[in-house]
Design a protein around this motif. Structure first.
Motif, short mmCIF file in Angstrom:
data_model
loop_
_atom_site.label_atom_id
_atom_site.label_comp_id
_atom_site.label_asym_id
_atom_site.label_seq_id
_atom_site.Cartn_x
_atom_site.Cartn_y
_atom_site.Cartn_z
N LYS A 156 0.94 -1.33 0.15
CA LYS A 156 -0.02 -0.10 0.06
C LYS A 156 0.73 1.27 -0.39
CE LYS A 156 -3.74 1.90 2.09
NZ LYS A 156 -3.62 3.64 2.27
N ILE A 157 2.16 1.35 0.95
CA ILE A 157 2.73 2.71 0.77
C ILE A 157 3.83 2.53 -0.54
CG2 ILE A 157 4.51 3.16 1.79
CD1 ILE A 157 3.77 1.45 4.46
N SER A 159 2.48 2.26 -3.02
CA SER A 159 1.78 2.94 -4.52
C SER A 159 1.06 4.18 -3.83
CB SER A 159 0.01 1.77 -4.16
OG SER A 159 -0.80 2.85 -3.54
N GLU A 160 1.80 4.87 -2.92
CA GLU A 160 1.47 6.10 -2.79
C GLU A 160 2.66 6.69 -3.21
OE1 GLU A 160 0.45 5.66 1.93
OE2 GLU A 160 -1.34 4.84 0.63
N ARG A 161 3.78 6.54 -3.59
CA ARG A 161 5.09 6.99 -3.51
C ARG A 161 4.61 8.31 -3.73
NH1 ARG A 161 7.45 3.49 -8.37
NH2 ARG A 161 6.76 2.07 -7.78
N LYS A 163 5.82 8.54 0.13
CA LYS A 163 4.99 9.17 1.05
C LYS A 163 6.53 9.21 2.83
CE LYS A 163 1.95 6.04 4.20
NZ LYS A 163 0.82 7.28 3.80
N GLU A 476 11.11 10.18 4.03
CA GLU A 476 11.05 9.92 2.70
C GLU A 476 10.80 8.34 2.37
OE1 GLU A 476 9.81 12.69 -0.84
OE2 GLU A 476 11.83 11.08 -1.56
N ARG A 478 10.58 6.01 -0.61
CA ARG A 478 10.71 5.92 -1.96
C ARG A 478 10.84 4.57 -2.08
NH1 ARG A 478 10.50 9.97 -6.07
NH2 ARG A 478 11.15 11.55 -3.86
#
Length: 506
Positions: A156-157, A159-161, A163, A476, A478
């Motif tokens: 999930k994380i 896919s939110e690149r 974060k 961050e 990535r």
């Protein structure tokens, strides 16, 4: 006629003389040497509150005693500096016991009722559910479920690149979520965010509840959160949610029912099991991740080991079996141990049940408290050599045992306690920590938002195995690539053996 000032001064002197005489009079000459302090009964308390763990290290270095007595209001406190003496005390299982501390925790912090406490006092250290956390199918299932939770969250994380997260809060949530899901299964009460929030509100007041000094004032939010979680666990057990939970939860419920605890008292007791699973793991994993990410040398060594676990298919899909960390990543394992040694602040405590002579030299009086601070042992140069004050991520490699600068007795590592109160969840906690770190290294490039890694200040709280960070670290995350990941944990029927008892070197 004497002045008011002179009378006041005389009163202070008389009070001081009385307290000092009282401190001496109350001692048995066979007890360990007393530390009275400048102000009898008060100075040691101030030292403990202000200096925290550093107080015991300072006294160790200045007194150079294997054990001493802190004279404080109430029962005496015996502080042990000697590893060999700790090992001897550990043999007095019945007379220098951990059980009374468990009893107090159940009553004061977990809120078990009078009827339940009457039963608990008869059986304070049940071993009926220990097999579920020992190497075997139960532990494998816990590990696999926790790893699955990490994998889903990391997907999930990714896919939110990119974060940005508060590193400690993120780690705390991930460890809590994975541990609760692995333990309680599909009906895990903490899947509801309001219950997770309630846990962290309760956690903040555990020490205040244990001290039992106006808890309605100093731990009001914790008591409210406790009531909420007890209601949720009562519903969980009454609805047979535990039947789809882990073997650990099933055996605990079965033991409690056989022992005569009702569902409400079982729910109260379960709060203590949650504490055992997450209170120490989250801050310790924070320091593990921070130490690896912040040090370029440690980072390079650990990432290189993890890279060897990743298999890539012809279509670019990645597979990683995190069970292999135990056998294929010795530097990662050594780094975990060094974090527990270098950053660890836990204090093993016991209550003296009967007058006990230790080593035919030291009398521990009934009612006294024995304290064995890990930091005192973990920072002892006579045990760890001249590099004791340095973080050495390779200190625990087998090859390091041949180096005089890093050689140490196996029992000197006390990251999970020792003796009959050795942490039963040590294998699961170690697996969670290493699996989480391995996934971070494999899947993300992590950079501090400020551009540089700066060690946060430490809150040396008394009830944790490692300090809490007092300052925020924002990073961050990535993703390193956009490929699909398959994260598994194969059956091992084995644990992560890093303590002397598991290695057969105790």
């Amino acid at each position: 006629m004497p002045s008011t000032l002179a009378l006041a001064a005389a009163g202070v002197v008389a009070a001081y003389a009385f307290l000092r005489a009282l401190a001496v009079f109350l001692r048995d000459p066979r007890e360990p040497k007393a530390v009275i302090g400048t102000i009898p009964f008060i100075s040691p308390l101030i030292g403990m509150l202000i200096e925290k763990g550093g107080y015991y290290i300072r006294l160790r270095d200045s007194l150079k005693l294997p054990i001493y007595t802190l004279c404080v209001p109430g029962p005496p406190i015996y502080v042990v500096n000697s590893l060999s003496l700790i090992q001897r005390i550990d043999r007095h299982i019945l007379t220098v016991a951990f059980a009374p501390i468990q009893v107090r925790a159940c009553e004061k912090a977990m809120g078990v009722g009078e009827s339940g406490m009457a039963k608990i006092k008869k059986d304070t250290l049940p071993r009926a559910f220990a097999p579920a956390a020992a190497p075997g199918p139960g532990l494998d299932a816990l590990n696999r479920a926790a790893v699955g939770n990490f994998a889903a969250s990391f997907d999930k994380i990714a896919s939110e690149r990119p974060k940005s997260v508060n590193l400690f809060h993120w780690i705390r949530h991930e460890i809590f979520s994975a541990t609760m899901d692995a333990s309680y299964g599909p009906h895990n009460p903490f899947r509801d965010p309001k219950n997770e929030k309630a846990w962290f509100e309760f956690e903040e007041g555990i020490m205040a509840l244990l001290m039992d000094v106006f808890p309605g004032v100093f731990a009001r939010k914790s008591l409210k959160a406790l009531d909420q979680m007890v209601k949720e666990f009562t519903h969980y057990f009454k609805g047979d949610g535990h039947l789809e939970g882990s073997l650990l939860v099933k055996l605990r419920e079965k033991h409690n029912a056989a022992f005569g605890l009702d569902t409400i008292d079982t729910a109260h007791c379960e709060i203590g099991q949650v504490a055992g699973g997450v209170v120490n793991t989250a801050p310790t994993v924070f320091w593990l991740v921070w130490q690896v990410l912040a040090d370029p040398v440690v980072f390079a060594d650990c990432r290189a080991e993890v890279a060897k676990l990743v298999r890539t298919d012809a279509d670019g899909k990645h597979t990683i079996d995190l069970a292999e960390v135990r056998t294929e990543c010795p530097i990662l394992l050594s780094t975990w141990q060094e974090v527990l040694r270098y950053h660890g602040i836990s204090i093993a405590a016991r209550i003296v049940q009967e007058d006990t002579m230790v080593d035919d030299q030291f009398l521990l009086k009934k009612g006294g408290v024995v304290m064995m601070p890990n930091a005192v042992i973990h920072s002892d140069q006579s045990l760890w050599g001249p590099t004791v004050g340095q973080f050495n991520h390779k200190r625990f490699l087998k090859s390091s045992a041949k180096d005089a600068s890093t050689r140490r007795p196996a029992a000197a590592f006390r990251g999970f306690g020792s003796g009959h109160v050795l942490c039963p969840g040590r294998h699961f906690a170690s697996t969670e920590a290493l699996a989480f770190l391995a996934l971070v290294l494999a899947r993300f490039d992590v950079r501090p938002v400020t551009g540089e890694w700066k060690e946060p200040k430490k809150d040396m709280v008394m009830d944790r195995a490692c300090p809490l960070p007092k300052t925020d670290v924002f990073v961050e995350l990535r993703p390193r690539d956009d490929k699909e990941w398959r994260v598994v944990f194969s059956d091992t029927r084995a644990g992560i053996n890093i303590v002397a008892e598991d290695l057969g070197e105790a």
